[in-house]
Motif scaffolding. Sequence first.
Motif, short mmCIF file in Angstrom:
data_model
loop_
_atom_site.label_atom_id
_atom_site.label_comp_id
_atom_site.label_asym_id
_atom_site.label_seq_id
_atom_site.Cartn_x
_atom_site.Cartn_y
_atom_site.Cartn_z
N UNK A 86 28.68 30.27 8.92
CA UNK A 86 28.42 31.56 9.12
C UNK A 86 27.05 31.97 8.43
N UNK A 87 26.44 32.94 8.87
CA UNK A 87 25.34 33.57 8.33
C UNK A 87 25.43 35.02 7.98
N UNK A 88 25.40 35.29 6.76
CA UNK A 88 25.50 36.69 6.26
C UNK A 88 24.49 37.94 6.95
N UNK A 89 25.30 38.75 7.33
CA UNK A 89 24.38 39.89 7.93
C UNK A 89 23.85 40.81 7.03
N UNK A 90 23.15 41.78 7.70
CA UNK A 90 22.26 42.70 6.90
C UNK A 90 23.18 43.71 5.98
N UNK A 91 22.34 44.05 4.97
CA UNK A 91 23.32 45.08 4.01
C UNK A 91 22.59 45.17 2.82
N UNK A 92 23.09 46.14 2.07
CA UNK A 92 22.54 46.23 0.39
C UNK A 92 23.40 45.51 -0.43
N UNK A 93 23.18 44.22 -0.36
CA UNK A 93 23.99 43.46 -1.54
C UNK A 93 23.40 42.20 -2.09
N UNK A 94 22.26 42.12 -1.77
CA UNK A 94 21.51 40.81 -2.32
C UNK A 94 21.40 40.79 -3.90
N UNK A 95 21.51 39.70 -4.53
CA UNK A 95 21.63 39.72 -5.92
C UNK A 95 21.96 38.27 -6.48
N UNK A 96 22.28 38.36 -7.88
CA UNK A 96 22.91 37.34 -8.57
C UNK A 96 24.15 37.82 -9.00
N UNK A 97 25.38 36.88 -8.80
CA UNK A 97 26.60 37.38 -9.11
C UNK A 97 27.22 36.17 -9.85
N UNK A 98 28.46 36.52 -10.48
CA UNK A 98 29.56 35.30 -10.88
C UNK A 98 30.55 35.12 -9.65
N UNK A 99 30.77 34.04 -9.56
CA UNK A 99 31.83 33.62 -8.67
C UNK A 99 33.09 33.48 -9.85
N UNK A 128 29.28 45.91 -8.58
CA UNK A 128 29.28 45.50 -7.20
C UNK A 128 30.34 44.40 -7.09
N UNK A 129 31.09 44.10 -5.95
CA UNK A 129 31.53 43.12 -5.51
C UNK A 129 31.21 42.43 -4.30
N UNK A 188 39.61 29.34 2.53
CA UNK A 188 39.01 29.24 1.62
C UNK A 188 38.31 30.85 1.15
N UNK A 189 38.16 31.32 -0.24
CA UNK A 189 37.81 32.44 -0.47
C UNK A 189 36.80 32.57 -1.57
N UNK A 190 35.86 33.39 -1.67
CA UNK A 190 35.06 33.55 -2.66
C UNK A 190 34.88 35.00 -3.24
N UNK A 191 34.96 35.38 -4.37
CA UNK A 191 34.94 36.51 -4.83
C UNK A 191 33.80 36.43 -5.85
N UNK A 192 32.72 37.21 -5.92
CA UNK A 192 31.55 37.35 -6.44
C UNK A 192 31.30 38.88 -7.08
N UNK A 193 31.15 38.92 -8.31
CA UNK A 193 31.00 40.10 -9.22
C UNK A 193 29.68 39.98 -10.10
N UNK A 194 29.16 41.30 -10.12
CA UNK A 194 27.84 41.46 -10.89
C UNK A 194 28.20 41.86 -12.16
N UNK A 195 29.50 41.98 -12.68
CA UNK A 195 30.02 42.59 -13.97
C UNK A 195 31.33 41.72 -14.31
#
Length: 493
Positions: free
Chosen positions: A452-465, A438-439, A486-493
């Motif tokens: 801003x505030x992140x909306x609903x969805x199935x993405x909760x977790x711990x990621x690496x920036x 997942x990203x 600015x940009x943020x890219x988060x990955x669980x892998x």
Amino acid sequence: MQRFLFSLLPLLTVGLLATACERRAEADLVSTTTEVSDLAVEPRIPEWEKDAVIYEVNLRHFTPEGTFAAFENHIPRLAEMGVDILWFMPVHPISEKNRKGELGSPYAAADYKGVNPDFGTMEDFKSMIDAIHAAGMYAIIDWIPNHSGWDNPWITEHPDFYTKKDGKITDPINPHTGESWGWTDVADLNYDNPELRDSMIAAMAFWVREANVDGFRVDVAHGIPVDFIEQAADSLYRIRPLFMLAEAEVPEIVNNGAFVMDYGWEMHHVLNQIARSQGAHRAATTDLSNIAREESEAEDRVTALEIDRVLAKYDSLYDRGYKMMFTSNHDENSWAGTEFQRMGEGHKAFAVLTATFSGMPLIYTGQESAVDKQFEFFTKDEVEWGNYKYADFYRTLFELKERNQALWNGPHGGELVKIQTGTDENVYAFTREKNGDRVVVMINLSATPQSFELGTGDYAGTYTDVFANEQVKVQPGQSRELGAWEYVVLSNK
């Protein structure tokens, strides 16, 4: 070649600056297909395309020598940067008759089975291809089926291969007005002639069999009859799996299996317009004429919401394949301006977006060194490489794409699911997931800071920036802030 999109279907185009580089405005694709070919069921696509990224090589400018041999020195660093496919602008000899500029347009081919002597010999080309393959990369070459140069032997040996006006071979003609487009350095080919079709396919097969290329980027693919495209692709796929890129935005020639990828032109111009709406652009050095007018006549305020419209349009029109996404290429650079001129301080934010979409990202010659220069098209204009300022930036994105299946190309990757932010006109946020990979991507596509505030969805977790190289927890309802562009890219892998 470059085009701008006006119609509801993304196949109408506008030519650029009345040069040999220009291509049909509002080109009408003629389809004479009468039955579905085998390739529409089983196109032979190589397995390595699933997570690939592509790099466009402008060989004329790439090195002081501008040769195949000199380019070989760059192969290791491009492989290290995470590039998979090298797309070479035309390697053919360039016609001298009716030549434009000092060296002419690379798209005026004098011999479909030869190499430009300025670049070296055929043996030099084959050596370069071997080196590319040894480095774990692949090579495709530009192919120019719409027209040839005036020195091409077909002109004298097979004049019936060409379109005629008043009994004489003509340069390409605007079908709506009957007047020349102004591409006077090339002669228009006539696909009503079956022998031309066979000869063109034979020439393409020569490069697959004899030079071991891995596919083609087909120039002006929108202007070639669809039944010929199917005929050619069917013949070529029978040789071995190939990677086929269409310089077009025509769903039919991707849906039928002939091409695995075409251009994301409409998306690209929306990104340019977002930057313009934010005041991020600055004037290009070229006389932009039609191009500047097209961009400036866009709606006064184009926001990130337009991205969703274009993605939805693509989803509705395409059943197969995927898009090439980019912030620059040889047409954009030479005729519309560099990514710095068109996108200003937002150019890296847009690069992140194109690298994390479902399509394949493209990087053009010089982008990894932040080269802010419009290259000359008809003469030598050497790249000043410097210290490869952005090589690590691109490497981070490309290595992520390779290891995280969510970012693989088209159907190989995960579906893009939008995350609402309450400021979606400025912040584009989404998640993609595939096989547990997942990203989460958040990009401020505006020139002002955003809370801003992140909306609903199935993405909760711990990621690496991936850029900050630190652990980050993300969940719906979380408050976030992003600075301008600015940009943020988060990955669980």
